[in-house]
Structures are given as structure tokens and as C-alpha cells.
Design an enzyme around this catalytic site. Sequence first.
Site, PDB file in Angstrom:
ATOM      1  CG  ASP A   4      -1.756   1.202   1.375  1.00 10.07           C
ATOM      2  OD1 ASP A   4      -1.874   1.906   0.359  1.00 10.07           O
ATOM      3  OD2 ASP A   4      -2.290   1.462   2.460  1.00 10.07           O
ATOM      4  CB  THR A  20      -1.831   5.906  -1.787  1.00  9.98           C
ATOM      5  OG1 THR A  20      -1.909   4.494  -1.816  1.00  9.98           O
ATOM      6  CG2 THR A  20      -2.877   6.444  -0.861  1.00  9.98           C
ATOM      7  CB  THR A  21       0.777   3.340  -5.725  1.00 12.23           C
ATOM      8  OG1 THR A  21       0.665   2.627  -4.496  1.00 12.23           O
ATOM      9  CG2 THR A  21       2.115   3.035  -6.338  1.00 12.23           C
ATOM     10  CG  ASP A  35      -6.601   1.082   0.499  1.00 12.36           C
ATOM     11  OD1 ASP A  35      -6.685   2.005   1.330  1.00 12.36           O
ATOM     12  OD2 ASP A  35      -5.542   0.749  -0.043  1.00 12.36           O
TER      13      ASP A  35
END
Length: 557
Positions: free
Chosen positions: A60, A93-94, A393
Site C-alpha cells: 500500500d 495512493t501509489t 481501501d
Amino acid sequence: MHSPVLVLKDSLKRESGTKVHHANIQASKAVADIIRTTLGPRSMLKMLLDASGGIVVTNDGNAILRELDVAHPAAKSMIELSRTQDEEVGDGTTSVIVLAGEMLHVAEEFIDKNYHPTVICRAYNKALEDAVAVLDKIAMPIDTNDRATMLGLVKSCIGTKFTSQFGDLIADLAIDATTTVGVDLGQGLREVDIKKYIKVEKVPGGQLEDSRVLKGVMFNKDVVAPGKMRRKIVNPRIILLDSPLEYKKGENQTNAELVKEEDWEVLLKMEEEYIENLCMQILKFKPDLVITEKGLSDLACHYLSKAGVSAIRRLRKTDNNRIAKACGAVIVNRPDELQESDVGTGAGLFEVKKIGDEFFAFIVDCKDPKACTVLLRGASKDLLNEVERNLQDAMSVARNIIKNPKLVPGGGATELTVSATLKQKSSSIEGIEKWPYEAAAIAFEAIPRTLAQNCGINVIRTMTALQGKHANGENAWIGIDGNTGAISDMKERKIWDAYNVKAQTFKTAIEAACMLLRIDDIVSGIKKKQAPGSGQTPSKPQIETEADADSEQILPD
């Protein structure tokens, strides 16, 4: 005529601005490179050592960056991006870091050509507006009541996560939990408060398949007097308090002067009567279970257990709020203000069970719970922590769709469509901004390219094929299947993304890139430490300029 020294100083100043830009861009790219490999379903896990010496195994993006310790200010602000994204929409987020890193990377050549950063930023903002317009065009509305569609969507969003190997399990849990706590605000709006009303309890042991969403809540407490009080009550009447059921101590130091021996007994009697009075006010309403956030004295425990009432004390406020939402009770501040309407009757069962070597109280089978607990079981703590992160998530994705029920294609298809549209538009842009605008269009391809890299396929061949398919605009839904690396239609493969996750990713990435580009100097606000024992105090603060620092390299020997 200029003196040679002045000319040199002047060129140094110009040089230093681009130097800072390059340093910022390098730092941002370094952050992006760290988590680039965690994008997509075939991504790698990272093992991190956290501050307390424990280990974290995750892919994550936000969890990885949270543990990073970086010194460069530009890198720090990149890490903030993933935190913002996580708090806003909980997913992507990545992607946001990879995209922002790429936006800065393509800006580098314009900085070298002495373009002014403001020009680049103007072009980027124009590109952002057009990208969001493209998203609106290709977004597809969805019916949130259709369970199968919702399941497919949440699954494809967390298909890139570690838990995707456990099939529908996490997606199921997430949808159950979010639909339970959703509240209609009228006018077609729904509010889903994940933080407040969904509690994730991780209990090591058992199998991951034993995880479930309770129709109610559970918390890590036992009844006050296990031998005397019932540990299982069907259809309990529940009273929730946040006041103590014990004798109040004096506010500040209280002195009581006792003249006779009997006075002591009178004093004790008053305490006992006060507690008895409190208990009688509660017992009037014939509860089966009394829960308080504060203390509960032995005497009160005696009166309650005599009346066959179970009691739990010192419960967390957040847990108490959840119980109130689940069984329809109202938290009461003073027992003498109790009313019949404050008693919670919505729960079907109260039970205390032993899981592992701890006792957990369950208030379950509620009629219309507006709060719930997700019980996660699993082999080890590390596994459970990762499952919890993935579940958060997944719940965020489910919440986003309930709030804004629109879909865009996943697998890099959205980014490729945006890229192709911006490339076409760039030809109609007048003036110097045309080139940075086109570069921004190319930067969007970083996402599908990274996906292709992580699948281990021929990146150049795949990207060329994809660009060809998107260039003539035949199908906006062509992307990369992250598992096999095959080029396929995202509609058929059911690989989707939530619209507002994508929109937020683009906005955050481009705005952050613009901010970092507009920094032309990094000034340290920290005084330089003196060498120990020198004992000298500087007469006035020293100001170092870039010219001092770099002059050695540029001045001839």
C-alpha cells in the site's frame, strides 16, 4: 563594460535557480521510484522496519511512505501527497506519486531550456482541466443497489492489493460494512462515515475465511462480575451511560469533622443510599444490560446483579457511540434523566465469548444497525495488519461509489485516453505553452507503462500497441490486464476505477507538481551548529548564498 566578476555572479544566480529545480525533481523522482513497483496486481511487496523495531509487510503506497524517513523537503511534500489522497478517497495512493513524479520528470527539459516555471504550470493546469473533462466524458453511471456490479467494482479496485488472492472475501466485507452504516440524508445523498461507525477488530487465530461483518458491534470487555451476571441475553434492553455509578469524591480536598462515632456510620450510610438511589433509578426501566463509560462500584455491582442485570464498565466513548447506533439506545449523562425512549431494544442478542484467551462482548443481530464491527481472523499479526489496510481501501472505494456512482476504466485505459485526447488538443494551443502541455499529455502514460513493467512484459511493444489503439480514439476502454499483461477491453475484464479516485489523483498530482516547480530556492531556517569547544559566538547570522556554495566548481583554478 561589465566587470568579469559581476557577470560571473549574475550567471551563477541564474544557474542556482535551475539547480534547485533539478534537486527537487531528483528528490521527487526518488520517492516515485521507491513505490513504482507496488502499482498493479502483479506488484511487489515491501518489507519495512517501523520505528518500534517491528516489521510491516505491505504494498500500500501510503503505508510505505508513512514509514519513510526523508530529509529533502521536496521529497517530504511528495509523501504528503499520498497521505492527502488516502484521507480524501482512500485509494490511488501509489498512482498519485508515480504521476506527480512523471509530471516533474517531463518538466525537466523545459527548465533546462530556460522556460519560466510559471509557463509550465499554466500549461499543466490547462492539461488538468482538459483531463477532468475527458474523465467526465468517459465516466459511466452505475446503480449502487446492484450488489454484483458493486462487488465487481470493489474487487477490481483492490485486485492490485495483497489480499486479492483471497477472492471476494475482502470486497464482500467492505460492501456489507459500508451499506450497513450508510445514512440517507435526503435528495439522493448518502453519508457513509467509515472512521466513526465501522470498527475493525483484529483477532489472531482461526482462518481468514472466518472473518465476517457483524450485524452489530463487539468490544474487548467482559461483564463486571462474571460469576453472578448473565453472559448471554436474548433481546436485551440496553441502557448506556457516561456517568459513574460510584460515590462521587469531593471536587477538591474535602474535610468532614466527625464528633461522634455514629456520624461515621451516617456518612457511610449516605454514600450507600446515594448509590442505591442511582441503581433504583436505572432498575425502574427493567434493563438487562447496563454499560457505562466510567467506573462502577462494588456496591452498584451488587444491586445490579441482585436484580439480574449484567453490567459493563469503563467502555471507550467511541465504542459506546457505536453501540448506541447499533441498538437504538441514547447515551444518558445522568441516571435521573432516563426515559423509556433512551433504552435500546434493537439488539437481538448480547453474548460474551472467549476468543483466544480474551473475552469479547457481542451485541449482535440488531434490527437496523447504523454501526458495525468487522471481525478479522488470520494466522499472524502482520497478515492481519495488511488485511486491515486493504479492507480500509476497499471500504473507501465502496463509500466513494455510494457517494458518487460513476465509473471509469482501470488498467491504465483512462490515462491512455486522457493522454491521446490531450495530444490531439495540443496542436491547437498557441504559443510557448504548447510544448509543456504536450509533455503533460505524455506524462499520463506513466501509469500504464508502470503497470506493463510490473507484469514483466515487453514494455515498448505494449505501449506502442496501446498508443496506436487510443490514437484514433476507437475505444476508450482498451487497457492492460495487470495479471497477464495482455491488451484487452476493460469492460469485458471488469477492471474499473471509481471516478472520484481518478479525478482526485489527477488533481493532486498536477497541483503538487506545479507547486514544486515554482520553488526556486530552498532556505534553511536552522542555525548552523558550531564545532564544540570553539566557544566563539558569531557577531551576526551568516547568510550563505548559492554562489558561495557553488563557486568552487565554476571559478577557474
